[in-house]
Design a protein around this motif. Structure first.
Motif, PDB file in Angstrom:
ATOM      1  N   TYR A 117       0.853  -1.193   0.000  1.00 12.17           N
ATOM      2  CA  TYR A 117       0.000   0.000   0.000  1.00 12.17           C
ATOM      3  C   TYR A 117       0.889   1.243   0.000  1.00 12.17           C
ATOM      4  CZ  TYR A 117      -3.391  -3.477   1.574  1.00 12.17           C
ATOM      5  OH  TYR A 117      -4.180  -4.596   1.692  1.00 12.17           O
ATOM      6  N   PRO A 118       1.392   1.633  -1.177  1.00  8.72           N
ATOM      7  CA  PRO A 118       2.269   2.816  -1.231  1.00  8.72           C
ATOM      8  C   PRO A 118       1.526   4.082  -0.789  1.00  8.72           C
ATOM      9  CG  PRO A 118       2.382   1.525  -3.263  1.00  8.72           C
ATOM     10  CD  PRO A 118       1.231   0.986  -2.476  1.00  8.72           C
ATOM     11  N   ASN A 119       2.269   5.157  -0.680  1.00  7.04           N
ATOM     12  CA  ASN A 119       1.697   6.417  -0.226  1.00  7.04           C
ATOM     13  C   ASN A 119       0.489   6.822  -1.069  1.00  7.04           C
ATOM     14  OD1 ASN A 119       1.996   8.613   1.692  1.00  7.04           O
ATOM     15  ND2 ASN A 119       2.475   9.901  -0.069  1.00  7.04           N
ATOM     16  N   ASN A 120      -0.589   7.212  -0.388  1.00 11.18           N
ATOM     17  CA  ASN A 120      -1.831   7.676  -1.007  1.00 11.18           C
ATOM     18  C   ASN A 120      -2.599   6.559  -1.712  1.00 11.18           C
ATOM     19  OD1 ASN A 120      -3.612   9.882  -1.324  1.00 11.18           O
ATOM     20  ND2 ASN A 120      -2.929  10.217  -3.423  1.00 11.18           N
ATOM     21  N   THR A 121      -2.360   5.305  -1.306  1.00 13.43           N
ATOM     22  CA  THR A 121      -3.064   4.152  -1.867  1.00 13.43           C
ATOM     23  C   THR A 121      -4.199   3.725  -0.952  1.00 13.43           C
ATOM     24  OG1 THR A 121      -1.048   3.346  -2.940  1.00 13.43           O
ATOM     25  CG2 THR A 121      -2.829   1.750  -2.619  1.00 13.43           C
ATOM     26  N   PRO A 122      -5.399   3.448  -1.503  1.00 12.61           N
ATOM     27  CA  PRO A 122      -6.485   2.949  -0.653  1.00 12.61           C
ATOM     28  C   PRO A 122      -6.128   1.596  -0.042  1.00 12.61           C
ATOM     29  CG  PRO A 122      -7.322   3.695  -2.779  1.00 12.61           C
ATOM     30  CD  PRO A 122      -5.834   3.653  -2.897  1.00 12.61           C
ATOM     31  N   TRP A 123      -6.516   1.395   1.199  1.00  8.90           N
ATOM     32  CA  TRP A 123      -6.342   0.102   1.844  1.00  8.90           C
ATOM     33  C   TRP A 123      -7.724  -0.498   2.086  1.00  8.90           C
ATOM     34  CZ3 TRP A 123      -8.497   0.276   6.800  1.00  8.90           C
ATOM     35  CH2 TRP A 123      -8.682   1.553   7.345  1.00  8.90           C
ATOM     36  N   PRO A 124      -7.839  -1.795   2.356  1.00  6.39           N
ATOM     37  CA  PRO A 124      -9.156  -2.457   2.415  1.00  6.39           C
ATOM     38  C   PRO A 124      -9.956  -2.107   3.663  1.00  6.39           C
ATOM     39  CG  PRO A 124      -7.441  -4.020   2.968  1.00  6.39           C
ATOM     40  CD  PRO A 124      -6.736  -2.764   2.513  1.00  6.39           C
ATOM     41  N   ALA A 125     -10.545  -0.927   3.666  1.00  6.27           N
ATOM     42  CA  ALA A 125     -11.387  -0.500   4.785  1.00  6.27           C
ATOM     43  C   ALA A 125     -12.824  -0.963   4.553  1.00  6.27           C
ATOM     44  CB  ALA A 125     -11.358   1.023   4.911  1.00  6.27           C
ATOM     45  N   PRO A 126     -13.532  -1.355   5.594  1.00  4.91           N
ATOM     46  CA  PRO A 126     -13.065  -1.455   6.976  1.00  4.91           C
ATOM     47  C   PRO A 126     -12.231  -2.721   7.203  1.00  4.91           C
ATOM     48  CG  PRO A 126     -15.356  -2.126   6.862  1.00  4.91           C
ATOM     49  CD  PRO A 126     -14.984  -1.651   5.489  1.00  4.91           C
ATOM     50  N   TYR A 127     -11.162  -2.574   7.979  1.00  2.00           N
ATOM     51  CA  TYR A 127     -10.313  -3.710   8.319  1.00  2.00           C
ATOM     52  C   TYR A 127     -10.842  -4.354   9.597  1.00  2.00           C
ATOM     53  CZ  TYR A 127      -6.363  -6.361  10.118  1.00  2.00           C
ATOM     54  OH  TYR A 127      -5.581  -7.356  10.627  1.00  2.00           O
ATOM     55  N   ARG A 128     -11.200  -5.619   9.511  1.00  2.00           N
ATOM     56  CA  ARG A 128     -11.777  -6.333  10.651  1.00  2.00           C
ATOM     57  C   ARG A 128     -10.717  -7.193  11.317  1.00  2.00           C
ATOM     58  NH1 ARG A 128     -15.657  -2.908  11.353  1.00  2.00           N
ATOM     59  NH2 ARG A 128     -17.255  -2.923   9.728  1.00  2.00           N
TER      60      ARG A 128
END
Length: 239
Positions: free
Chosen positions: A124-135
């Motif tokens: 997940y480089p800078n300014n990359t979306p991550w899989p939210a919501p993270y459970r």
């Protein structure tokens, strides 16, 4: 699309009202069989694939599938077992990231934690979306899985697996280590960051916000951070 959203939400309201009516209440007393339906669905005249089931003579489709098709926000908060619908937010796919293998307490070092964070940065480089919501399943202090708290928990799980959490109120500078979560009062909800590196005078960190994007390379000076109210440390290093 906005008109389509309004129509969908009107339909949800009507269905909710029908669910509280007499026939629905009576049906709840009986055992209803569910089977896949052969019904076809169209969105703006274009056929779409939706998984639906026929129950009691009506078609039932997952709310999340409708949110994906029409593009409105649907999130689930496990902390209080609630579903949140946001007609003004875009749909974000919910992804449960499995926790990595838990290292033995003896194997956890600042170097191993920094290596885990470096691997995460590549993903997940800078300014990359991550899989939210993270459970998370590690039993940490944050449960929403969104914003800064969700990202901080994801980072911590990547470095520590399911090792237990420990809270330190008003930590000293010497107690802060790579991978620790540092929370401070920045307003109504506060903010939490993940420490990457620490020197005698500053820390470098990663964090996120309402954009659900990863940000790397932030820096706070020791003087500034120690002045923040309600400073709290969450660590998973063994005592």
């Amino acid at each position: 699309m906005r008109r389509m959203r309004e129509a969908v939400f009107l339909g949800i309201g009507i269905l909710a009202g029908l669910a509280l009516s007499g026939p629905a209440a009576q049906a709840a007393e009986a055992v209803l069989a569910a089977r896949p339906t052969t019904q076809t669905f169209y969105l703006d005249g274009v056929k779409i694939d939706l998984t639906a089931y026929l129950i009691g003579g009506s078609n039932y489709v997952r709310l999340r599938d409708i949110g994906r098709a029409v593009d409105f926000g649907v999130t689930y908060d496990a902390a209080d077992n609630t579903v949140h619908i946001d007609p003004d937010a875009p749909y974000i796919e919910e992804v449960t990231t499995p926790a990595p293998a838990t290292p033995s307490p003896q194997a956890v070092t600042e170097e191993s934690v920094q290596a885990a964070l470096s691997t995460l940065r590549e993903r997940y480089p800078n300014n990359t979306p991550w899989p939210a919501p993270y459970r998370s399943t590690s039993g940490g202090p944050y449960h929403s899985g969104m914003n800064c708290a969700g990202w901080a928990t994801l980072c911590s799980d990547a470095a520590f697996g399911s090792l237990p959490w420990r809270r330190v109120d008003n930590p000293s500078w010497d107690e802060i280590r790579s991978g620790d979560l540092v929370e401070y009062d920045s307003g109504p909800s506060g903010h939490v960051i993940v420490v990457i590196n620490k020197t005698a005078d500053a820390i470098t960190f990663t964090d996120s916000g309402t954009t659900q994007r990863a940000y790397w390379g932030g820096q706070y000076t020791r003087e500034w951070l120690e002045q923040q109210p309600d400073l709290t440390l969450y660590t998973r290093y063994p005592n």
